[in-house]
Motif scaffolding. Structure first.
Motif, PDB file in Angstrom:
ATOM      1  N   UNK A 144       0.851  -1.179   0.000  1.00 47.85           N
ATOM      2  CA  UNK A 144       0.000   0.000   0.000  1.00 47.85           C
ATOM      3  C   UNK A 144       0.891   1.234   0.000  1.00 47.85           C
ATOM      4  N   UNK A 145       0.670   2.109  -0.951  1.00 43.47           N
ATOM      5  CA  UNK A 145       1.446   3.336  -1.092  1.00 43.47           C
ATOM      6  C   UNK A 145       0.879   4.405  -0.149  1.00 43.47           C
ATOM      7  N   UNK A 146       1.663   5.462   0.078  1.00 42.27           N
ATOM      8  CA  UNK A 146       1.242   6.497   1.025  1.00 42.27           C
ATOM      9  C   UNK A 146       0.018   7.278   0.548  1.00 42.27           C
ATOM     10  N   UNK A 147      -0.284   7.229  -0.763  1.00 42.04           N
ATOM     11  CA  UNK A 147      -1.494   7.891  -1.254  1.00 42.04           C
ATOM     12  C   UNK A 147      -2.731   7.024  -1.103  1.00 42.04           C
ATOM     13  N   UNK A 148      -2.573   5.846  -0.492  1.00 41.39           N
ATOM     14  CA  UNK A 148      -3.694   4.940  -0.274  1.00 41.39           C
ATOM     15  C   UNK A 148      -3.903   3.922  -1.364  1.00 41.39           C
ATOM     16  N   UNK A 149      -3.200   4.068  -2.486  1.00 43.95           N
ATOM     17  CA  UNK A 149      -3.363   3.103  -3.582  1.00 43.95           C
ATOM     18  C   UNK A 149      -2.778   1.751  -3.191  1.00 43.95           C
ATOM     19  N   UNK A 150      -3.399   0.692  -3.698  1.00 42.96           N
ATOM     20  CA  UNK A 150      -3.028  -0.690  -3.387  1.00 42.96           C
ATOM     21  C   UNK A 150      -2.457  -1.323  -4.649  1.00 42.96           C
ATOM     22  N   UNK A 151      -1.236  -1.838  -4.545  1.00 43.32           N
ATOM     23  CA  UNK A 151      -0.545  -2.450  -5.670  1.00 43.32           C
ATOM     24  C   UNK A 151      -0.385  -3.934  -5.367  1.00 43.32           C
ATOM     25  N   UNK A 152      -0.755  -4.792  -6.319  1.00 45.51           N
ATOM     26  CA  UNK A 152      -0.664  -6.228  -6.052  1.00 45.51           C
ATOM     27  C   UNK A 152      -0.309  -7.001  -7.320  1.00 45.51           C
ATOM     28  N   UNK A 153       0.251  -8.189  -7.100  1.00 49.47           N
ATOM     29  CA  UNK A 153       0.605  -9.082  -8.203  1.00 49.47           C
ATOM     30  C   UNK A 153      -0.468 -10.158  -8.354  1.00 49.47           C
ATOM     31  N   UNK A 154      -0.639 -10.633  -9.589  1.00 48.06           N
ATOM     32  CA  UNK A 154      -1.686 -11.620  -9.870  1.00 48.06           C
ATOM     33  C   UNK A 154      -1.155 -12.696 -10.819  1.00 48.06           C
ATOM     34  N   UNK A 155      -0.315 -13.609 -10.298  1.00 50.43           N
ATOM     35  CA  UNK A 155       0.166 -14.732 -11.109  1.00 50.43           C
ATOM     36  C   UNK A 155      -0.850 -15.865 -11.114  1.00 50.43           C
ATOM     37  N   UNK A 156      -0.430 -17.029 -11.580  1.00 48.28           N
ATOM     38  CA  UNK A 156      -1.326 -18.186 -11.652  1.00 48.28           C
ATOM     39  C   UNK A 156      -1.108 -19.184 -10.525  1.00 48.28           C
ATOM     40  N   UNK A 157      -0.092 -18.981  -9.674  1.00 46.81           N
ATOM     41  CA  UNK A 157       0.327 -20.025  -8.740  1.00 46.81           C
ATOM     42  C   UNK A 157      -0.812 -20.562  -7.875  1.00 46.81           C
ATOM     43  N   UNK A 158      -1.657 -19.698  -7.363  1.00 51.68           N
ATOM     44  CA  UNK A 158      -2.708 -20.136  -6.446  1.00 51.68           C
ATOM     45  C   UNK A 158      -3.833 -20.927  -7.082  1.00 51.68           C
ATOM     46  N   UNK A 159      -3.929 -20.904  -8.430  1.00 50.48           N
ATOM     47  CA  UNK A 159      -4.961 -21.700  -9.107  1.00 50.48           C
ATOM     48  C   UNK A 159      -4.344 -22.804  -9.963  1.00 50.48           C
ATOM     49  N   UNK A 160      -3.024 -22.989  -9.829  1.00 45.37           N
ATOM     50  CA  UNK A 160      -2.358 -24.061 -10.574  1.00 45.37           C
ATOM     51  C   UNK A 160      -2.455 -25.416  -9.892  1.00 45.37           C
ATOM     52  N   UNK A 161      -2.615 -25.413  -8.562  1.00 47.47           N
ATOM     53  CA  UNK A 161      -2.617 -26.663  -7.795  1.00 47.47           C
ATOM     54  C   UNK A 161      -3.704 -26.623  -6.730  1.00 47.47           C
ATOM     55  N   UNK A 162      -4.034 -27.788  -6.208  1.00 49.74           N
ATOM     56  CA  UNK A 162      -4.980 -27.871  -5.094  1.00 49.74           C
ATOM     57  C   UNK A 162      -4.301 -27.599  -3.752  1.00 49.74           C
ATOM     58  N   UNK A 163      -2.986 -27.554  -3.725  1.00 56.47           N
ATOM     59  CA  UNK A 163      -2.258 -27.421  -2.465  1.00 56.47           C
ATOM     60  C   UNK A 163      -2.377 -26.020  -1.873  1.00 56.47           C
ATOM     61  N   UNK A 164      -2.408 -24.997  -2.739  1.00 57.35           N
ATOM     62  CA  UNK A 164      -2.413 -23.619  -2.239  1.00 57.35           C
ATOM     63  C   UNK A 164      -3.674 -22.858  -2.607  1.00 57.35           C
ATOM     64  N   UNK A 165      -4.762 -23.566  -2.889  1.00 56.00           N
ATOM     65  CA  UNK A 165      -5.995 -22.838  -3.142  1.00 56.00           C
ATOM     66  C   UNK A 165      -7.018 -23.589  -3.955  1.00 56.00           C
ATOM     67  N   UNK A 166      -6.581 -24.397  -4.906  1.00 56.81           N
ATOM     68  CA  UNK A 166      -7.521 -25.162  -5.719  1.00 56.81           C
ATOM     69  C   UNK A 166      -7.385 -24.842  -7.188  1.00 56.81           C
ATOM     70  N   UNK A 167      -7.246 -25.872  -7.999  1.00 56.91           N
ATOM     71  CA  UNK A 167      -7.076 -25.653  -9.429  1.00 56.91           C
ATOM     72  C   UNK A 167      -8.323 -25.026 -10.038  1.00 56.91           C
TER      73      UNK A 167
END
Length: 301
Positions: free
Chosen positions: A122-145
């Motif tokens: 989160x930047x000081x102006x309140x904006x939220x910056x985030x990354x969105x890869x595929x890792x969490x939907x690639x396997x059932x181990x960390x979230x579910x395919x």
């Protein structure tokens, strides 16, 4: 005694030979997303495969903060101190309100679902910056395919206007994020495609433009060896402390390796906290570690 590798003589003053690496908790599956709550004197972090967010304090040890949690990964605090979280399972970025309610801040871009938001700042102006890869939907181990509907990307969210935009779309696997102390630079970890034989792995550096709302061209800042980087943080002097397969590596603002804290186990993420923000908390696989250093974590404007 903590095992340090002094590569540049300057690193000798960054670490404390009499400060051991301490085990603060163990028996987890894969730890990630540490964020320090100075007003509560505690660390909040994720045990992703166990679908829970945990809390650690010096007096109370480890306890459960939230479970189930939608397989949350990265966390940050906004300018009002509220918890911002990245959910793999629910494919969204959320905010935990002071009364415990959870507000979904971003779940779709141009009408399609996000992949699996991974890390957030989160930047000081309140904006939220985030990354969105595929890792969490690639396997059932960390979230579910699940099926991807977007290319991997780095996003900027303006919560006041509810506007979501791509600030970088040329990553194969955008991962950890960190602003420089003056917020003029954003460091972004590229960890590549999850199952590639030789994934692209490095840290990129991008100068912010247009009053800090856009990114200029990204350039390779450093390639962490062994194993590549994941999560990273800056100290108040602008040095970058990054996770690695053999522990923590410290880089100066020009990208030169100054030294290492060797844990002999992969570190996924880290955060400064504790008194004077001079304790490094390390998410090291199944174990939460802590070590005092002679540098303080950055406090942005």
């Amino acid at each position: 005694m903590a095992p340090y590798d002094i590569i540049d003589p300057s690193f000798r003053s960054f670490v404390l030979p009499n400060a051991a690496i301490e085990t603060l908790g163990t028996g987890f599956r894969w730890l990630e997303g540490p964020v320090w709550f100075a007003d509560h004197d505690c660390l909040v972090f994720s045990d992703i495969p166990n679908d829970r967010v945990l809390r650690w304090s010096e007096t109370g040890g480890v306890s459960v903060f939230r479970s189930p949690c939608g397989f949350e990964n990265g966390h940050a605090r906004d300018r009002e101190g509220r918890l911002i979280s990245c959910s793999h399972r629910n494919r969204c970025v959320t905010r935990t309100e002071w009364d415990g309610r959870i507000t979904v801040l971003a779940s779709h871009y141009q009408g399609r679902r996000l992949n699996a938001p991974n890390d957030v700042v989160v930047k000081s102006d309140g904006s939220i910056w985030f990354t969105d890869p595929l890792y969490g939907i690639n396997t059932d181990y960390e979230g579910g395919r699940q099926v991807s509907e977007q290319r991997p990307a780095v996003y900027r969210l303006d919560p006041a206007r509810a506007e979501l935009e791509v600030v970088a779309g040329d990553f194969e696997g955008p991962n950890g994020l960190c602003f420089s102390p003056d917020e003029r630079v954003l460091y972004i970890v590229e960890t590549g495609q999850q199952f590639a034989a030789d994934p692209v792995r490095h840290i990129r550096r991008a100068v912010l433009t247009e009053n800090g709302t856009r990114l200029g061209a990204t350039m390779v800042f450093h390639e962490v060896v062994p194993g590549g980087a994941d999560g990273l943080r800056c100290d108040e002097d602008g040095n970058v402390w990054t996770s690695a397969a053999d522990g923590v590596h410290c880089l100066n603002p020009q990208g030169a390796l100054l030294g290492k804290i060797r844990t002999n186990t992969p570190v996924a993420n880290l955060a400064f906290g504790g008194r004077q923000r001079s304790r490094l908390f390390l998410c090291a696989g199944q174990t939460l570690l802590g070590v005092y250093v002679n540098r303080r974590g950055a406090v942005r404007p």
